[in-house]
Enzyme design. Structure first.
Site, PDB file in Angstrom:
ATOM      1  N   GLU A 267      47.076  38.221  19.735  1.00 16.75           N
ATOM      2  CA  GLU A 267      46.206  38.021  18.569  1.00 16.75           C
ATOM      3  C   GLU A 267      46.880  38.497  17.289  1.00 16.75           C
ATOM      4  OE1 GLU A 267      42.495  39.927  19.790  1.00 16.75           O
ATOM      5  OE2 GLU A 267      41.913  38.104  20.864  1.00 16.75           O
ATOM      6  N   ASP A 346      37.736  37.795  28.615  1.00 16.87           N
ATOM      7  CA  ASP A 346      37.570  38.757  27.530  1.00 16.87           C
ATOM      8  C   ASP A 346      36.182  39.395  27.535  1.00 16.87           C
ATOM      9  OD1 ASP A 346      38.016  40.203  25.284  1.00 16.87           O
ATOM     10  OD2 ASP A 346      38.400  38.521  23.955  1.00 16.87           O
ATOM     11  N   GLU A 374      30.257  44.053  22.652  1.00 14.45           N
ATOM     12  CA  GLU A 374      30.638  42.877  21.852  1.00 14.45           C
ATOM     13  C   GLU A 374      29.952  41.600  22.329  1.00 14.45           C
ATOM     14  OE1 GLU A 374      34.854  42.239  21.677  1.00 14.45           O
ATOM     15  OE2 GLU A 374      34.662  40.386  20.537  1.00 14.45           O
TER      16      GLU A 374
HETATM   17  C1  GCV Z   1      40.712  44.704  19.106  1.00 14.61           C
HETATM   18  C2  GCV Z   1      38.624  40.582  21.619  1.00 14.61           C
HETATM   19  C3  GCV Z   1      37.934  41.106  20.385  1.00 14.61           C
HETATM   20  C4  GCV Z   1      38.923  41.653  19.373  1.00 14.61           C
HETATM   21  C5  GCV Z   1      39.779  42.727  20.054  1.00 14.61           C
HETATM   22  C6  GCV Z   1      40.472  42.074  21.247  1.00 14.61           C
HETATM   23  C7  GCV Z   1      41.304  43.064  22.044  1.00 14.61           C
HETATM   24  O1  GCV Z   1      39.325  39.417  21.326  1.00 14.61           O
HETATM   25  O2  GCV Z   1      37.144  40.109  19.827  1.00 14.61           O
HETATM   26  O3  GCV Z   1      38.205  42.188  18.293  1.00 14.61           O
HETATM   27  O4  GCV Z   1      40.693  43.297  19.179  1.00 14.61           O
HETATM   28  O5  GCV Z   1      39.516  41.540  22.117  1.00 14.61           O
HETATM   29  O6  GCV Z   1      40.825  43.472  23.095  1.00 14.61           O
HETATM   30  O7  GCV Z   1      42.382  43.408  21.629  1.00 14.61           O
END
Ligand code: GCV
Length: 635
Positions: A267, A346, A374
């Protein structure tokens, strides 16, 4: 409207110490953690009339610490006393909290002798806290409880009273490490490793008194970002020397520093791929810098292509961690722990266990959970998660890590009932064999002793209820892109993130079979690979994770996929309405501030559950044209 308390006492209200604080207690041992135990006991005695005895005096409770670094202890009876005989100071602290949990029962003359020790050596809460407020993610990434308890206005908070309170709460659950900054390491936070280190040392000093070691998330490109080098290549000598020197300074400032956490090549975070190196090269470089110390590199396996073309049906995000990491098994140094999200996607409400957890026998692995909700209701919805976690192969892991849900909210976790997830993650890291509902019971007894029945009614099945009204049968997502709250069935369908459901007029789900799909099902050892490969044997709750099936496919439960979608969505929303009623009827014995906060969240949960129900049902009715067999309202 009643005001929330300044800071809620969570599972350590003064009353939890009544049984202990009203007795004669002898404490034997030396060291910082023994001093912490002594001050906890002194405080309890001051409230409840007990006292700390002199050496040799008879006592109702003897707390005795030997000198090893082991966290284990024995609890049992010797003559007229209850005795906690700990392997060392850390064990004494855990033993003290065992006595607190048991209350009066700890002094029962029939108390059977038991040995307690943690199943997993490393039990960490990772904070996704930014020092600065990030323009998109706010201060705490995926945080639903206000700002960071550590950082404010670009630096460490001046008043760290809450950090001490937090350390105490965590120690009482069995947590022994905390990461103090986000895995997405932005520029200010990159400096915590060098010129900001003093602030980390201050935090470490507070956590140390409760047996908790501090970890830092580090930026793989730190040597470049901090302006010292023009490469971060893990095989470059200058880079390796940079990490070695930098790490030496970290240990000069924080002798018991716990280690580094790294999100690399994921990411948008930098990583070894930029230099044509792999993740073992990257992790082992940091491992070499940490090798002289008792510390670890936690290297996250959450690596995938977030710029996928949605038209490309061959790329499967679920495979990514396995494809990147399984071939590296055996190449990681001993002080590397590969940290694996519990599911292959995720942190969804329902996912199969990540196949990486079965594929790397020669690597130390930690399981990563998300306590911050989340995808599970963002601490607006009641969702007690341990029934999900208890299906994971935790016992064999080197560690349990979890993304913290804590912020500067008076209740710590926004939703007061979300505290239970935080409590439980520590308890399950200590003993993964605990029954999730027994842990819930423990949390209720300590935190809201008068609400046992009502909270069990609300919480026992709350994860299953949440699952009922959100994405069906393991297909996942269907949330609003970006903030991930509330329904948006096609929100991610044509995006680069690799999270698709492939619904069309005939059916829905992702074909991950070996025979006709992405082959993901074949990444599991037998018999799981075979179980998942066949529609006939794949568990219903994961059917759409592994298979694309027609709407009239009959589930093992005997109902069709489409009817299951309708039934569960009506049932889920109805259950939430029932939970709300149940809570409203419990107004009498509840602290008004708690009652108001939970009631307000349940109002929102109900609104949201009905929105989920109506969007999901309407979407699938319009796609399939198949009406609800029970003729309920679909729009
Ligand atoms: C910290 C998901 C979340 C991101 C997070 C990522 C991760 O994609 O939406 O906010 O980033 O996981 O675990 O690194």
């Amino acid at each position: 409207m009643s005001q929330p308390p300044e800071v809620h006492s969570a599972w350590l209200p003064p009353s939890a110490f009544r049984a202990l604080g009203s007795r004669r207690i002898r404490i034997e041992g030396r060291g910082l953690l023994v001093d912490t135990v002594r001050s906890e006991v002194a405080q309890a005695c001051a409230s409840f009339g007990g006292r700390i005895c002199e050496p040799g005096e008879p006592a109702d409770l003897v707390l005795d610490a030997s000198v090893t670094s082991s966290e284990g202890f024995r609890i049992g009876r010797l003559g007229e006393s209850t005795v906690v005989a700990a392997d060392g100071p850390a064990g004494l602290l855990h033993g003290l909290f065992e006595v607190v949990r048991r209350g009066e029962a700890a002094f029962d003359p029939a108390l059977a002798e038991e040995r307690h020790e943690p199943a997993l050596p490393l039990r960490v809460l990772d904070h996704w806290d930014n020092v600065d407020v990030h323009p998109v993610m706010g201060q705490v990434e995926r945080g639903y409880s206000g700002g960071s308890i550590f950082w404010r206005n670009g630096r460490l908070r001046e008043d760290l009273t809450r950090v001490r309170g937090y350390a105490r709460l965590l120690a009482a659950t069995g947590i022994n490490a905390v990461t103090v900054n986000n895995v997405n390491v932005h520029t200010t936070e990159t400096h915590l490793l060098t010129d900001g280190l003093g602030q980390v040392a201050t935090l470490a000093g507070i956590f140390r008194a409760y047996g908790i070691r501090v970890h830092l998330s580090v930026n793989f490109a730190a040597p470049v970002i901090l302006g010292d080098l023009d490469t971060a290549d893990p095989l470059d000598d200058a880079v390796r020397q940079w990490w070695k020197r930098t790490t030496e300074r970290v240990f000069e400032a924080i002798p018991d520093f716990g280690g580094y956490l790294v999100k690399a090549d994921s990411e948008g975070q930098p990583g070894p791929f930029t230099y044509g190196r792999d993740h073992a090269d990257g992790a082992n470089m940091l491992a070499a810098a940490l090798a002289p110390y008792d510390a670890v590199v936690r290297w996250r396996a959450f690596v995938y292509n977030h710029r996928q073309d949605w038209r490309d049906r061959t790329t499967d995000r679920a495979r990514a961690a396995f494809d990147h990491f399984a071939p590296l098994d055996g190449r990681f140094d001993d002080n590397v722990i590969v940290q694996v999200k519990h599911g292959p996607m995720d942190f969804q409400t329902r996912e199969p266990v990540s196949p990486v957890l079965f594929a790397m026998p020669y690597t130390r692995l930690a399981v990563e959970l998300q306590v911050t909700q989340e995808y599970t209701g963002q601490q607006k919805h009641v969702c007690y998660l341990p029934p999900m976690w208890s299906s994971l192969p935790l016992r064999s892991a080197a560690g349990l890590t979890a993304v913290s849900s804590v912020g500067d909210d008076p209740f710590w976790t926004g939703h007061p009932l979300a505290q239970a997830n935080l409590y439980a993650v520590g308890r399950l890291g200590w003993n993964p064999g605990l029954d999730p509902l027994a842990v819930l019971d423990e949390w209720i007894s300590l935190t809201f002793p008068g609400l046992r029945e009502v909270l069990h009614d609300l919480m026992d099945d709350s994860w299953q209820t949440y699952e009922q009204y959100t994405a069906p049968l393991g297909v996942g997502f269907m949330v609003r892109p970006g903030h991930h709250y509330g329904p948006d069935v096609d929100g991610y369908e044509y995006t680069p993130w690799g999270t698709y459901h492939f619904a069309d007029r005939d059916g829905v789900g992702v074909d991950r079979t070996v025979a006709t799909g992405t082959g993901f099902a074949g990444l599991y050892p037998k018999p799981f690979s075979q179980l998942y490969e066949s529609r006939a044997t794949c568990p219903d709750e994961l059917l759409l994770f592994f298979h694309h099936v027609p709407y009239d496919h009959v589930l093992q439960s005997g109902t069709t996929v489409i009817q299951h979608i309708y039934d569960t969505h009506f049932a889920g929303a109805e259950r939430v309405a029932g939970m709300r009623e149940r809570w409203l009827s419990a107004a009498g014995p509840v602290d008004p501030a708690v009652h108001a906060r939970v009631a307000e969240r349940l109002d929102e949960q109900l609104r949201s559950a009905e929105e989920w129900r109506d969007q999901i049902n309407t979407y699938f009715y319009r796609k399939s044209g198949i009406p609800d067999a029970k003729g309920r309202t679909i729009h």
